[in-house]
Write a protein that holds these residues in place. Structure first.
Motif, PDB file in Angstrom:
ATOM      1  N   PHE A 731       0.846  -1.196   0.000  1.00 37.63           N
ATOM      2  CA  PHE A 731       0.000   0.000   0.000  1.00 37.63           C
ATOM      3  C   PHE A 731       0.881   1.246   0.000  1.00 37.63           C
ATOM      4  CE2 PHE A 731      -2.794  -3.234   1.645  1.00 37.63           C
ATOM      5  CZ  PHE A 731      -4.045  -2.905   1.129  1.00 37.63           C
ATOM      6  N   GLU A 732       0.342   2.304  -0.671  1.00 39.05           N
ATOM      7  CA  GLU A 732       0.993   3.601  -0.657  1.00 39.05           C
ATOM      8  C   GLU A 732      -0.083   4.661  -0.461  1.00 39.05           C
ATOM      9  OE1 GLU A 732       4.220   5.215  -3.532  1.00 39.05           O
ATOM     10  OE2 GLU A 732       2.320   6.090  -4.233  1.00 39.05           O
ATOM     11  N   VAL A 733       0.087   5.518   0.535  1.00 42.51           N
ATOM     12  CA  VAL A 733      -0.809   6.651   0.773  1.00 42.51           C
ATOM     13  C   VAL A 733      -0.001   7.910   0.500  1.00 42.51           C
ATOM     14  CG1 VAL A 733      -2.306   7.832   2.419  1.00 42.51           C
ATOM     15  CG2 VAL A 733      -2.042   5.335   2.517  1.00 42.51           C
ATOM     16  N   GLU A 734      -0.562   8.816  -0.343  1.00 39.20           N
ATOM     17  CA  GLU A 734       0.181  10.003  -0.773  1.00 39.20           C
ATOM     18  C   GLU A 734      -0.673  11.247  -0.582  1.00 39.20           C
ATOM     19  OE1 GLU A 734       2.516  11.807  -4.705  1.00 39.20           O
ATOM     20  OE2 GLU A 734       1.336   9.956  -4.860  1.00 39.20           O
ATOM     21  N   LEU A 735      -0.041  12.303  -0.090  1.00 37.40           N
ATOM     22  CA  LEU A 735      -0.659  13.618  -0.029  1.00 37.40           C
ATOM     23  C   LEU A 735      -0.430  14.299  -1.376  1.00 37.40           C
ATOM     24  CD1 LEU A 735      -1.974  16.035   1.459  1.00 37.40           C
ATOM     25  CD2 LEU A 735       0.332  16.655   2.247  1.00 37.40           C
ATOM     26  N   LEU A 736      -1.504  14.497  -2.128  1.00 36.44           N
ATOM     27  CA  LEU A 736      -1.381  15.071  -3.472  1.00 36.44           C
ATOM     28  C   LEU A 736      -1.393  16.586  -3.446  1.00 36.44           C
ATOM     29  CD1 LEU A 736      -3.757  12.662  -5.425  1.00 36.44           C
ATOM     30  CD2 LEU A 736      -1.285  12.533  -5.241  1.00 36.44           C
ATOM     31  N   GLN A 737      -2.252  17.160  -2.650  1.00 37.52           N
ATOM     32  CA  GLN A 737      -2.374  18.607  -2.542  1.00 37.52           C
ATOM     33  C   GLN A 737      -2.591  18.972  -1.071  1.00 37.52           C
ATOM     34  OE1 GLN A 737      -1.886  20.883  -4.786  1.00 37.52           O
ATOM     35  NE2 GLN A 737      -1.671  19.483  -6.568  1.00 37.52           N
ATOM     36  N   PRO A 738      -2.030  20.034  -0.569  1.00 33.89           N
ATOM     37  CA  PRO A 738      -1.108  20.960  -1.262  1.00 33.89           C
ATOM     38  C   PRO A 738       0.308  20.409  -1.298  1.00 33.89           C
ATOM     39  CG  PRO A 738      -1.491  21.721   0.948  1.00 33.89           C
ATOM     40  CD  PRO A 738      -2.364  20.516   0.783  1.00 33.89           C
ATOM     41  N   LYS A 739       1.101  20.853  -2.278  1.00 34.74           N
ATOM     42  CA  LYS A 739       2.507  20.441  -2.371  1.00 34.74           C
ATOM     43  C   LYS A 739       3.353  21.441  -1.574  1.00 34.74           C
ATOM     44  CE  LYS A 739       2.334  17.884  -6.732  1.00 34.74           C
ATOM     45  NZ  LYS A 739       2.653  16.614  -6.095  1.00 34.74           N
ATOM     46  N   ASP A 740       3.349  21.237  -0.284  1.00 33.55           N
ATOM     47  CA  ASP A 740       4.051  22.140   0.627  1.00 33.55           C
ATOM     48  C   ASP A 740       5.097  21.322   1.370  1.00 33.55           C
ATOM     49  OD1 ASP A 740       4.935  23.852   2.609  1.00 33.55           O
ATOM     50  OD2 ASP A 740       2.938  24.732   2.915  1.00 33.55           O
ATOM     51  N   ALA A 741       6.359  21.700   1.201  1.00 41.00           N
ATOM     52  CA  ALA A 741       7.452  20.930   1.809  1.00 41.00           C
ATOM     53  C   ALA A 741       7.408  20.956   3.331  1.00 41.00           C
ATOM     54  CB  ALA A 741       8.798  21.453   1.309  1.00 41.00           C
ATOM     55  N   ARG A 742       6.653  21.895   3.901  1.00 40.76           N
ATOM     56  CA  ARG A 742       6.599  21.994   5.368  1.00 40.76           C
ATOM     57  C   ARG A 742       5.640  20.978   5.975  1.00 40.76           C
ATOM     58  NH1 ARG A 742       5.063  28.179   5.756  1.00 40.76           N
ATOM     59  NH2 ARG A 742       3.673  27.392   4.116  1.00 40.76           N
ATOM     60  N   LEU A 743       4.846  20.295   5.128  1.00 40.77           N
ATOM     61  CA  LEU A 743       3.858  19.342   5.614  1.00 40.77           C
ATOM     62  C   LEU A 743       4.446  17.947   5.655  1.00 40.77           C
ATOM     63  CD1 LEU A 743       0.629  20.487   3.728  1.00 40.77           C
ATOM     64  CD2 LEU A 743       1.295  20.990   6.078  1.00 40.77           C
ATOM     65  N   VAL A 791       9.064  10.843  -6.800  1.00 42.99           N
ATOM     66  CA  VAL A 791       8.784  11.310  -5.438  1.00 42.99           C
ATOM     67  C   VAL A 791       9.534  12.613  -5.204  1.00 42.99           C
ATOM     68  CG1 VAL A 791       8.909  10.763  -2.997  1.00 42.99           C
ATOM     69  CG2 VAL A 791       8.468   8.941  -4.670  1.00 42.99           C
ATOM     70  N   GLU A 792       8.782  13.696  -5.234  1.00 41.04           N
ATOM     71  CA  GLU A 792       9.401  15.003  -5.014  1.00 41.04           C
ATOM     72  C   GLU A 792       9.522  15.310  -3.520  1.00 41.04           C
ATOM     73  OE1 GLU A 792       8.717  19.665  -6.427  1.00 41.04           O
ATOM     74  OE2 GLU A 792       7.263  18.098  -6.953  1.00 41.04           O
ATOM     75  N   PHE A 793       8.473  14.936  -2.747  1.00 40.11           N
ATOM     76  CA  PHE A 793       8.467  15.170  -1.297  1.00 40.11           C
ATOM     77  C   PHE A 793       8.259  13.829  -0.606  1.00 40.11           C
ATOM     78  CE2 PHE A 793       6.645  19.088  -3.179  1.00 40.11           C
ATOM     79  CZ  PHE A 793       7.678  19.959  -2.864  1.00 40.11           C
ATOM     80  N   PRO A 794       9.348  13.149  -0.190  1.00 47.26           N
ATOM     81  CA  PRO A 794       9.202  11.845   0.464  1.00 47.26           C
ATOM     82  C   PRO A 794       8.331  11.916   1.721  1.00 47.26           C
ATOM     83  CG  PRO A 794      11.483  12.231  -0.158  1.00 47.26           C
ATOM     84  CD  PRO A 794      10.776  13.526  -0.374  1.00 47.26           C
ATOM     85  N   GLN A 795       8.302  13.104   2.400  1.00 53.19           N
ATOM     86  CA  GLN A 795       7.511  13.220   3.616  1.00 53.19           C
ATOM     87  C   GLN A 795       6.009  13.222   3.335  1.00 53.19           C
ATOM     88  OE1 GLN A 795       9.485  15.453   2.269  1.00 53.19           O
ATOM     89  NE2 GLN A 795       8.850  17.586   2.617  1.00 53.19           N
ATOM     90  N   HIS A 796       5.635  13.295   2.040  1.00 50.98           N
ATOM     91  CA  HIS A 796       4.208  13.291   1.673  1.00 50.98           C
ATOM     92  C   HIS A 796       3.687  11.881   1.405  1.00 50.98           C
ATOM     93  CE1 HIS A 796       3.996  17.782   0.286  1.00 50.98           C
ATOM     94  NE2 HIS A 796       4.423  17.632   1.533  1.00 50.98           N
ATOM     95  N   LEU A 797       4.519  10.853   1.583  1.00 54.35           N
ATOM     96  CA  LEU A 797       4.104   9.480   1.286  1.00 54.35           C
ATOM     97  C   LEU A 797       4.354   8.584   2.479  1.00 54.35           C
ATOM     98  CD1 LEU A 797       5.172  10.685  -1.654  1.00 54.35           C
ATOM     99  CD2 LEU A 797       4.750   8.318  -2.369  1.00 54.35           C
TER     100      LEU A 797
END
Length: 816
Positions: A731-743, A791-797
């Protein structure tokens, strides 16, 4: 009638049928006797009774009857023949039309011996000579012949038996047996006749002066009043004697051949005449046709130029190849006197056919581009050829049905009977293939196979027709390119020639599967093809690096899908900010991408390092190397001023075995410093990190991947996914929006149900408060997420692995 004509030619009657009138009909021939009975002819009966049926040329069918044929009526040197012809469109002769033709011919005077050589039989007719002293003898008491010899007929003169003289033995046949064996025998008041088919068992082949003859030596016994008389009924006909030299036919016939001249010691030529189609030709007529007739002591010779008037060409097929043979029906009459027979008349009918010669056909394309009609002429054919079928895109259709495929076919006839076939088809017919040639030219290609049949031999042959017409109507594809902040885009507008052209980047095919692997975008709506690539992609060329920007180019080639030939090239080039190569994250993490410039072939991106040469790239492609590190590592230097804190490092390239870098790329990360405050703290009172509640719109996705590499997710059409117990699900869960590196994305609870309703029961927890379920026999496994092209923001996955299970109640499997 106009469909039949008759002609008397010496001892033969010829009835000519119009081939055009009887075209495409099945024919049967019968001879009608004096009683009105019609005797249907087959090949055996025709040869036995003195009849021949031939196709004399393209335009007529001929029926020949001998003056002494079986059912002719001969009276006072006039013979009459009545022929019945039936014609039908079907081989069973149903609904046949009947045609009757009767003709009478005078023939005389008869020679003491007459020999006729026809194409299917040999015939000898002997004058019955009764010695005078026998005629004057008066019989005292007439006997009843039928009581003495039952085989002999009761008429005044009739044949009793025939004796064949063969090298090994003599074979005597009674009249009834000879008739059953296929021989024709007849007597009149003045003559005895024997007719022998060329296929008869008693036929011998003998040579004289190098020429082969078909010969039968026989004696015929016939009754005259109370006596049995015998006549020599030997017959011989030439079989070969034909040569072809320098496009000239030479036919040689020896004179006074031994079988016909046995017992004679002196010979004298009386007449030598020749002709064509049973017509005798004068010396002047022969000269005009360039025929040569030579008569020397031992042989008669005819020379005919191939193609001369009097003969005709007919179509022939050999091993599937189209060819022609020249055919001429020669006629030779030789009369001589000898001291045994007196006058002998030897008539030879000889059909000569030259060897096969291949014929080349012309295929002419005279298409009318104004009317958009392809017009192809195939020819020239002899009149005995007919087009019957066409093969169009693998389907064989008869000529009348070709119009349903858009084909119109007609014939062009010439004065000499030859013809061409003209095929017309619209350029936009489905079977016409279109291919791009050059510039604004398109080729319209006709590729069909024509099937022909010859008459009357029914041989078939094919003619492939592949021809093209060049038309200036090609519309080439065009393109426009642009870039946005992080991508290069090409939009190609389709023309009318690129239906089978495929997009390539260099030699790499840009297929949907390939683009998905690299997270490229490829869309085709039928009129436009859109290609989008991220700035940092393996298939982007980097051609210039300045502080003002990086020049990146995408080169696209359209190749022919069949030949792989290059058809058109397109490109788009843009300048991107150097800041696209570096990310300075608030937590002190730096992500830097070094690029390999176009034209630098000897740089191995996997050998790039930072100042601390132990810091190697975390992601390497042929053209890029990406480093991810903390500002406190890898030899990073730090500088302060009143407003900023700057971290500096370099990407270095060392050739193997060399400690001096040949390439340097310096980069910096600057952080704003608003205030510097001294903070006193005690370690025992360190406050825990906390989050501040907030509100906003988040877009999330959850996917199942096929493998632990997380490179290929299951597509929508592949659901439901079928797995065995204890098989892994990724399984993979990804935050698609917003693309904010602080999240950062954190998972709290995750559970499985037995239905698509998330609130249904039973349920089984997979994650509890962000951790694996301790009661699970096979605990959930978390997988680390690293930076990559996708994967641009690894912390989003978040990625985790679950073993397949099922719901049970006691020992019973629960199903929805």
């Amino acid at each position: 009638t106009g469909s039949m004509s008759s002609e008397c030619l010496g001892n033969l009657l010829r009835i000519r049928l119009s081939a055009e009138y009887f075209e495409d009909k099945y024919l049967s021939f019968s001879v009608v006797d004096e009683s009105g009975i019609a005797w249907e002819l087959d090949e055996a009966m025709a040869a036995q009774c003195g009849y021949t049926v031939t196709h004399s040329s393209w335009s007529s069918i001929e029926f020949h009857a001998s003056a002494a044929s079986c059912h002719s009526h001969l009276e006072k040197d006039v013979f009459t023949v009545t022929v019945q012809i039936k014609a039908s469109h079907t081989p069973d002769m149903k609904n046949a039309t009947t045609h009757l033709k009767s003709a009478s011919c005078y023939y005389g005077p008869w020679s003491p011996r007459e020999v006729l050589c026809e194409s299917n039989y040999m015939e000898v007719s002997i004058r019955r000579e009764i010695p005078q002293h026998i005629k004057d003898f008066i019989q005292d008491a007439p006997e009843d012949w039928t009581l003495v010899f039952s085989e002999v007929k009761a008429e005044e003169a009739s044949i009793w038996q025939i004796v064949f003289h063969q090298p090994e033995e003599k074979n005597a046949l009674l009249v009834s047996d000879a008739w059953s064996a296929g021989y024709g025998l007849n007597t009149t008041d003045t003559r005895v006749l024997l007719r022998i088919p060329h296929t008869a068992a008693q036929v011998e082949l003998v040579k004289d002066k190098g020429i082969t003859f078909s010969m039968v030596r026989s004696s015929t016994f016939y009754k005259y009043q109370w006596m049995i008389l015998m006549v020599d009924t030997t017959v011989a006909c030439p079989v070969d004697g034909v040569d072809y030299v320098n496009r000239t036919i030479t036919w040689t016939v020896p004179k006074y051949i031994p079988p016909l001249s046995a017992g004679a010691t002196s010979f004298k030529d009386v007449l030598v005449e020749a002709g064509v189609d049973l017509h005798k030709l004068s010396a002047k007529e022969m000269a005009s046709r360039k025929y040569v007739l030579m008569n020397d002591i031992n042989a008669i010779m005819m020379k005919i130029p191939i193609g001369a008037e009097g003969g005709h060409y007919k179509t022939s097929v050999s091993n599937g190849q189209l060819g022609a043979k020249y055919t001429i029906n020669l006629f030779l009459e030789h009369q001589w006197e000898d001291n045994k027979w007196g006058l002998t008349k030897h008539t030879i009918i000889k059909e000569i056919e030259t060897p096969f010669e291949q014929v080349e056909l012309a295929i002419t394309n005279s298409s009318n581009l104004i009317t958009k009609l392809m017009n192809v002429t195939v020819g020239t054919f002899l009149p005995d050829v007919e087009l019957v079928n066409l093969t169009i895109e693998g389907e064989t259709v008869a000529v009348p049905e070709a119009v349903q495929h858009g084909y119109l076919i007609h014939r062009t006839r010439y004065a000499n009977g030859s013809k061409d076939y003209v095929i017309q088809v619209p350029l936009d017919a489905p079977s016409i293939k279109k291919e791009y040639m050059r510039e604004n030219m398109r080729a319209y290609i006709l590729n069909i196979t024509l099937v022909f049949i010859t008459h009357p031999s029914s041989e078939t042959f094919i003619v492939p027709v592949i021809t093209l017409s060049a038309v200036r109507d090609a519309v080439l594809p065009s393109a426009r390119g642009f870039c946005d902040g992080r991508n290069l885009h090409l939009i190609i507008t389709h023309g009318n020639v690129d239906q089978n052209w495929l997009p390539f980047i260099s030699d790499w095919p840009l297929t949907p599967e390939a683009t998905q692997k690299y997270n490229y975008s490829l869309r085709d709506n039928g009129t436009h093809l859109t290609i989008s690539l991220p700035f940092l992609s393996p298939h982007v060329n980097y051609e210039g690096f300045h502080t003002s920007g990086i020049k990146a180019s995408l080169y696209l080639t359209l190749k022919d899908g069949v030949t792989s030939a290059n058809r058109m090239d397109f490109s788009v080039s843009c300048r991107f900010s150097p800041s696209e190569l570096i990310q300075c994250l608030p937590n002190g993490t730096v992500i830097i991408t070094a690029i390999k410039m176009a034209g630098v072939s000897d740089l191995d991106t996997s050998l790039l390092v930072l100042r601390d040469r132990q810091c190697k790239p975390s992601l390497v492609t042929e053209k890029t190397a990406t480093f991810k590190f903390s500002v406190n590592t890898c030899g990073t230097s730090r500088k302060f001023n009143s407003t900023t804190m700057t971290y500096e490092n370099e990407v270095l390239y060392f050739r193997p075995g060399n400690d001096t870098p040949v390439s340097k790329l310096k980069f910096v990360c600057s952080y704003a410093v608003k205030q510097t405050v001294g903070v006193q703290y005690e370690s025992k009172k360190v406050s825990l990190p906390h989050t501040k509640p907030g509100f906003g719109s988040l877009v999330l996705s959850m996917k199942i991947f096929k493998e632990k590499t997380y490179s290929e997710p299951y597509q929508e059409w592949e659901y439901p996914v079928v797995k065995y117990l204890r098989e892994a699900l990724y399984f993979e869960v990804e935050l698609l929006q917003p693309k904010d590196a602080r999240l950062d994305l954190n998972l709290d609870d995750c559970w499985a149900t037995n239905s698509q309703n998330q609130d249904s029961l039973p349920q089984w927890p997979i994650l509890i408060n962000g951790c694996e379920n301790s009661e699970d026999s096979y605990r959930t496994v978390f997988h680390e997420v690293n930076y990559s092209l996708r994967v641009e923001f690894p912390q989003h996955l978040k990625r985790f692995e679950v073993r397949m299970f099922t719901f049970v109640q006691g020992s019973t499997l629960l199903q929805e």
